[in-house]
Design a protein around this motif. Structure first.
Motif, PDB file in Angstrom:
ATOM      1  N   SER A  79       0.836  -1.199   0.000  1.00  0.00           N
ATOM      2  CA  SER A  79       0.000   0.000   0.000  1.00  0.00           C
ATOM      3  C   SER A  79       0.871   1.249   0.000  1.00  0.00           C
ATOM      4  O   SER A  79       2.077   1.185   0.274  1.00  0.00           O
ATOM      5  CB  SER A  79      -0.924  -0.007   1.212  1.00  0.00           C
ATOM      6  OG  SER A  79      -0.171   0.023   2.398  1.00  0.00           O
ATOM      7  N   SER A  80       0.213   2.374  -0.298  1.00  0.00           N
ATOM      8  CA  SER A  80       0.910   3.675  -0.319  1.00  0.00           C
ATOM      9  C   SER A  80       2.237   3.563  -1.059  1.00  0.00           C
ATOM     10  O   SER A  80       3.309   3.929  -0.543  1.00  0.00           O
ATOM     11  CB  SER A  80       1.154   4.185   1.113  1.00  0.00           C
ATOM     12  OG  SER A  80      -0.054   4.293   1.820  1.00  0.00           O
ATOM     13  N   LEU A  81       2.169   3.056  -2.270  1.00  0.00           N
ATOM     14  CA  LEU A  81       3.384   2.785  -3.024  1.00  0.00           C
ATOM     15  C   LEU A  81       4.238   4.037  -3.195  1.00  0.00           C
ATOM     16  O   LEU A  81       3.733   5.148  -3.380  1.00  0.00           O
ATOM     17  CB  LEU A  81       3.023   2.206  -4.395  1.00  0.00           C
ATOM     18  CG  LEU A  81       2.520   0.760  -4.378  1.00  0.00           C
ATOM     19  CD1 LEU A  81       1.953   0.374  -5.737  1.00  0.00           C
ATOM     20  CD2 LEU A  81       3.628  -0.191  -3.961  1.00  0.00           C
ATOM     21  N   GLU A  82       5.538   3.802  -3.122  1.00  0.00           N
ATOM     22  CA  GLU A  82       6.523   4.868  -3.300  1.00  0.00           C
ATOM     23  C   GLU A  82       7.392   4.529  -4.511  1.00  0.00           C
ATOM     24  O   GLU A  82       7.480   3.372  -4.923  1.00  0.00           O
ATOM     25  CB  GLU A  82       7.389   4.985  -2.044  1.00  0.00           C
ATOM     26  CG  GLU A  82       6.608   5.273  -0.779  1.00  0.00           C
ATOM     27  CD  GLU A  82       7.474   5.224   0.470  1.00  0.00           C
ATOM     28  OE1 GLU A  82       8.675   4.902   0.358  1.00  0.00           O
ATOM     29  OE2 GLU A  82       6.932   5.502   1.562  1.00  0.00           O
ATOM     30  N   LEU A  83       8.050   5.557  -5.029  1.00  0.00           N
ATOM     31  CA  LEU A  83       8.919   5.339  -6.185  1.00  0.00           C
ATOM     32  C   LEU A  83       9.963   4.269  -5.888  1.00  0.00           C
ATOM     33  O   LEU A  83      10.306   3.449  -6.745  1.00  0.00           O
ATOM     34  CB  LEU A  83       9.612   6.642  -6.583  1.00  0.00           C
ATOM     35  CG  LEU A  83       8.697   7.768  -7.071  1.00  0.00           C
ATOM     36  CD1 LEU A  83       9.521   9.021  -7.366  1.00  0.00           C
ATOM     37  CD2 LEU A  83       7.918   7.343  -8.306  1.00  0.00           C
ATOM     38  N   GLY A  84      10.461   4.267  -4.654  1.00  0.00           N
ATOM     39  CA  GLY A  84      11.500   3.318  -4.251  1.00  0.00           C
ATOM     40  C   GLY A  84      11.034   1.880  -4.162  1.00  0.00           C
ATOM     41  O   GLY A  84      11.860   0.987  -3.966  1.00  0.00           O
ATOM     42  N   ASP A  85       9.734   1.651  -4.307  1.00  0.00           N
ATOM     43  CA  ASP A  85       9.228   0.278  -4.291  1.00  0.00           C
ATOM     44  C   ASP A  85       9.367  -0.386  -5.654  1.00  0.00           C
ATOM     45  O   ASP A  85       9.127  -1.592  -5.779  1.00  0.00           O
ATOM     46  CB  ASP A  85       7.745   0.263  -3.876  1.00  0.00           C
ATOM     47  CG  ASP A  85       7.541   0.770  -2.459  1.00  0.00           C
ATOM     48  OD1 ASP A  85       6.479   1.381  -2.194  1.00  0.00           O
ATOM     49  OD2 ASP A  85       8.440   0.562  -1.612  1.00  0.00           O
ATOM     50  N   SER A  86       9.750   0.392  -6.655  1.00  0.00           N
ATOM     51  CA  SER A  86       9.975  -0.180  -7.984  1.00  0.00           C
ATOM     52  C   SER A  86      11.093  -1.208  -7.901  1.00  0.00           C
ATOM     53  O   SER A  86      12.226  -0.889  -7.515  1.00  0.00           O
ATOM     54  CB  SER A  86      10.357   0.916  -8.977  1.00  0.00           C
ATOM     55  OG  SER A  86       9.298   1.831  -9.154  1.00  0.00           O
ATOM     56  N   ALA A  87      10.779  -2.428  -8.250  1.00  0.00           N
ATOM     57  CA  ALA A  87      11.744  -3.519  -8.085  1.00  0.00           C
ATOM     58  C   ALA A  87      11.170  -4.774  -8.707  1.00  0.00           C
ATOM     59  O   ALA A  87      10.024  -4.802  -9.153  1.00  0.00           O
ATOM     60  CB  ALA A  87      12.037  -3.766  -6.601  1.00  0.00           C
ATOM     61  N   LEU A  88      12.017  -5.793  -8.704  1.00  0.00           N
ATOM     62  CA  LEU A  88      11.583  -7.135  -9.090  1.00  0.00           C
ATOM     63  C   LEU A  88      11.282  -7.883  -7.803  1.00  0.00           C
ATOM     64  O   LEU A  88      12.118  -7.937  -6.892  1.00  0.00           O
ATOM     65  CB  LEU A  88      12.712  -7.808  -9.880  1.00  0.00           C
ATOM     66  CG  LEU A  88      12.448  -9.097 -10.638  1.00  0.00           C
ATOM     67  CD1 LEU A  88      11.299  -8.941 -11.602  1.00  0.00           C
ATOM     68  CD2 LEU A  88      13.714  -9.513 -11.393  1.00  0.00           C
ATOM     69  N   TYR A  89      10.094  -8.425  -7.702  1.00  0.00           N
ATOM     70  CA  TYR A  89       9.690  -9.136  -6.497  1.00  0.00           C
ATOM     71  C   TYR A  89       9.639 -10.626  -6.817  1.00  0.00           C
ATOM     72  O   TYR A  89       8.899 -11.069  -7.692  1.00  0.00           O
ATOM     73  CB  TYR A  89       8.332  -8.637  -5.998  1.00  0.00           C
ATOM     74  CG  TYR A  89       8.433  -7.250  -5.434  1.00  0.00           C
ATOM     75  CD1 TYR A  89       8.377  -6.143  -6.277  1.00  0.00           C
ATOM     76  CD2 TYR A  89       8.635  -7.035  -4.076  1.00  0.00           C
ATOM     77  CE1 TYR A  89       8.507  -4.859  -5.763  1.00  0.00           C
ATOM     78  CE2 TYR A  89       8.759  -5.759  -3.554  1.00  0.00           C
ATOM     79  CZ  TYR A  89       8.704  -4.680  -4.411  1.00  0.00           C
ATOM     80  OH  TYR A  89       8.838  -3.404  -3.911  1.00  0.00           O
ATOM     81  N   PHE A  90      10.452 -11.373  -6.072  1.00  0.00           N
ATOM     82  CA  PHE A  90      10.507 -12.815  -6.276  1.00  0.00           C
ATOM     83  C   PHE A  90       9.769 -13.543  -5.169  1.00  0.00           C
ATOM     84  O   PHE A  90       9.820 -13.153  -3.998  1.00  0.00           O
ATOM     85  CB  PHE A  90      11.961 -13.300  -6.253  1.00  0.00           C
ATOM     86  CG  PHE A  90      12.739 -12.959  -7.478  1.00  0.00           C
ATOM     87  CD1 PHE A  90      13.784 -12.064  -7.422  1.00  0.00           C
ATOM     88  CD2 PHE A  90      12.439 -13.562  -8.694  1.00  0.00           C
ATOM     89  CE1 PHE A  90      14.522 -11.749  -8.553  1.00  0.00           C
ATOM     90  CE2 PHE A  90      13.167 -13.253  -9.831  1.00  0.00           C
ATOM     91  CZ  PHE A  90      14.202 -12.346  -9.753  1.00  0.00           C
ATOM     92  N   CYS A  91       9.147 -14.608  -5.564  1.00  0.00           N
ATOM     93  CA  CYS A  91       8.612 -15.564  -4.620  1.00  0.00           C
ATOM     94  C   CYS A  91       9.416 -16.846  -4.787  1.00  0.00           C
ATOM     95  O   CYS A  91       9.824 -17.198  -5.903  1.00  0.00           O
ATOM     96  CB  CYS A  91       7.133 -15.802  -4.918  1.00  0.00           C
ATOM     97  SG  CYS A  91       6.407 -17.134  -3.988  1.00  0.00           S
TER      98      CYS A  91
END
Lengths: 112, 118
Positions: A79-91
């Motif tokens: 939630s409340s996404l920020e620019l710094g959350d841009s990434a590759l998310y792995f499971c």
């Protein structure tokens, strides 16, 4: 052989929006891990679940939450996404005691 | 604290040449050690692992790695590199698993990008 499935593969969001990432582990795997890989960075552990209970917590922001469901799939809510959350998310998933984590192809999140 | 160091950010080798990627770890107990490979835009594929026993482990795609406790190292090697080996390689240490309810997690090095010259 079945692998870890992540959806969506790509996601574009605006700042302050929310995002939900899904992970379907390899059949019979009961442990799920989430990692975040920023641009040019190494993957960083966020959180893990074993048998639908949170197992370990890493550097996961308070704005993020996750859970594992009865069918063992997991969702990462951001939630409340920020620019710094841009990434590759792995499971990744593993068998209890297997000690080997198998990774999905990742979800690339872009926050604009 | 556990950590993994990959001293080489970028390595370029000629096709057919041998390869060694360095990895040093810091971990209080006997580590679980892994090498993963990541092609651009792709996920992480497990190349090989070390848990115990024979310190020279064989992996997929002709890779091998040697665990040296005295040097806290787990270097990855391949005798003859192919152009398709160009990718980023991550060394990782697995924290204690199945202890106190913890399932452990992986701590990665910063990665080494491998380029292959024709």
């Amino acid at each position: 052989a079945a692998g870890v499935i992540q959806s969506p593969r790509h996601l574009i969001k605006e700042k302050r929006e929310t995002a939900t990432l899904k992970c379907y582990p390899i059949p019979r795997h009961d442990t799920v891990y989430w990692y975040q890989q920023g641009p040019g960075q190494d993957p960083q552990f966020l959180i893990s679940f074993y048998e639908k209970m949170q197992s370990d917590k890493g550097s996961i922001p308070d704005r993020f939450s996750a859970q594992q469901f009865s069918d063992y799939h997991s969702e990462l809510n951001m939630s409340s996404l920020e620019l710094g959350d841009s990434a590759l998310y792995f499971c990744a998933s593993s068998l209890t005691g297997g000690n080997i984590q198998y990774f999905g192809a990742g979800t690339r999140l872009s926050v604009l | 604290a556990q950590s993994v160091t990959q001293p080489d950010i970028h390595i370029t080798v000629s096709e057919g040449a041998s390869l060694e990627l360095r990895c040093n770890y810091s971990y209080g107990a006997t580590p679980y050690l892994f090498w993963y490979v990541q092609s651009p835009g792709q996920g992480l594929q497990l190349l090989l692992k070390y848990f115990s026993g024979d310190t020279l482990v064989q992996g997929i795609k002709g890779f091998e790695a040697e665990f040296k406790r005295s040097q806290s190292s787990f270097n990855l090697r391949k005798p003859s590199v192919h152009w398709s080996d160009a990718a980023e390689y991550f060394c990782a240490v697995g924290t204690v698993m199945n202890y106190g309810g913890s399932q452990g997690n992986l701590i990665f090095g910063k990665g080494t990008k491998l380029s292959v010259k024709p």
